[in-house]
Design a protein around this motif. Sequence first.
Motif, short mmCIF file in Angstrom:
data_model
loop_
_atom_site.label_atom_id
_atom_site.label_comp_id
_atom_site.label_asym_id
_atom_site.label_seq_id
_atom_site.Cartn_x
_atom_site.Cartn_y
_atom_site.Cartn_z
N GLY A 13 -57.85 17.23 5.95
CA GLY A 13 -57.82 16.41 4.91
C GLY A 13 -57.14 15.24 4.90
O GLY A 13 -56.73 14.92 5.96
N GLN A 14 -57.20 14.47 3.71
CA GLN A 14 -56.49 13.13 3.57
C GLN A 14 -56.06 13.08 2.22
O GLN A 14 -56.36 13.61 1.42
CB GLN A 14 -57.57 12.10 4.06
N ASP A 15 -54.93 11.97 2.09
CA ASP A 15 -54.51 11.75 0.65
C ASP A 15 -55.37 10.38 0.51
O ASP A 15 -56.35 9.91 1.02
CB ASP A 15 -53.00 11.46 0.67
N GLY A 16 -55.09 9.91 -0.73
CA GLY A 16 -55.98 8.80 -1.44
C GLY A 16 -55.63 7.40 -0.71
O GLY A 16 -56.57 6.55 -0.74
N THR A 40 -62.26 24.67 -0.53
CA THR A 40 -63.34 23.62 -0.33
C THR A 40 -63.87 23.48 -1.83
O THR A 40 -64.42 22.36 -2.14
CB THR A 40 -64.15 23.98 0.68
N GLU A 58 -52.30 14.72 -4.42
CA GLU A 58 -53.18 13.82 -3.94
C GLU A 58 -53.53 13.98 -2.54
O GLU A 58 -53.02 13.86 -1.43
CB GLU A 58 -52.33 12.45 -3.52
N PHE A 59 -54.96 14.83 -2.64
CA PHE A 59 -55.40 15.40 -1.38
C PHE A 59 -56.82 15.62 -1.51
O PHE A 59 -57.31 15.93 -2.67
CB PHE A 59 -54.66 16.73 -1.07
N GLU A 60 -57.55 15.37 -0.29
CA GLU A 60 -58.96 15.77 -0.49
C GLU A 60 -59.29 16.43 0.95
O GLU A 60 -58.78 16.13 1.94
CB GLU A 60 -59.74 14.35 -0.24
N GLU A 100 -56.37 17.67 -8.31
CA GLU A 100 -56.31 16.53 -9.58
C GLU A 100 -55.20 15.88 -9.23
O GLU A 100 -53.94 16.57 -9.19
CB GLU A 100 -56.60 17.18 -10.77
N TYR A 101 -54.85 14.53 -9.20
CA TYR A 101 -53.67 13.76 -9.05
C TYR A 101 -53.04 13.55 -10.63
O TYR A 101 -51.95 13.54 -10.60
CB TYR A 101 -53.91 12.53 -8.42
N GLU A 135 -61.16 21.31 -6.78
CA GLU A 135 -60.79 19.92 -6.82
C GLU A 135 -59.35 19.72 -7.08
O GLU A 135 -58.82 20.06 -8.15
CB GLU A 135 -61.72 19.14 -8.13
N TYR A 158 -61.54 18.19 3.55
CA TYR A 158 -62.59 17.98 4.36
C TYR A 158 -63.51 19.60 4.49
O TYR A 158 -62.86 20.49 4.42
CB TYR A 158 -62.61 17.77 5.71
#
Length: 176
Positions: free
Chosen positions: A66-69, A17, A31-33, A22-23, A20, A35
């Motif tokens: 999580g999710q991508d952009g 968590t 490409e991932f965020e 980075e794409y 960060e 949660y």
Amino acid sequence: MTPTDDRRLPPPLQALTGVEFEYGTEGDGIEFELYPAFLSTEETTAWFRAWTGNREVTGDAFRVFGQDGTGGLTAAWLVRPAAPLTAQPIVHLGSEGEMGVVARDLSAFLWLLADGFGPYEAVDPRERARPARRVPELAAVAARFAPEGRQSAKAVMDEAAREFPGFEDEILRLCA
């Protein structure tokens, strides 16, 4: 596992968590965020119904983390009865219908990330073909939580595809 299970992330995901993803300007990153917690049962069911177009399905088989952009979501797929959450496969269902099992379990997922591939990159054929790019911070998390599972991103993706060849067909059967 039941839909009322604890929604806190397991320690390996909690350790990520603070990272960060980075794409990169060349699109050669992840490409991932992630949660801070799993989506709620209600949010997961609403998402899965919207994704499938089927108002009868629930999201009980998924723990979305999580999710991508583009809005594609990544989840643990609760397909192994009686197995702990960390032993469940990790899947990605993209915003444009792309989908796949990206790792056979959480340990393999950590090594996928360590090699510079996220869930989106693991299901997109063009992204899968690019060379691995070790990410030291992610490799440190993988080494800490899954030292015995060290493997390349390619091995992670190939192993997941071999073990779960029917995932896409199973999901498509649920679509309206």
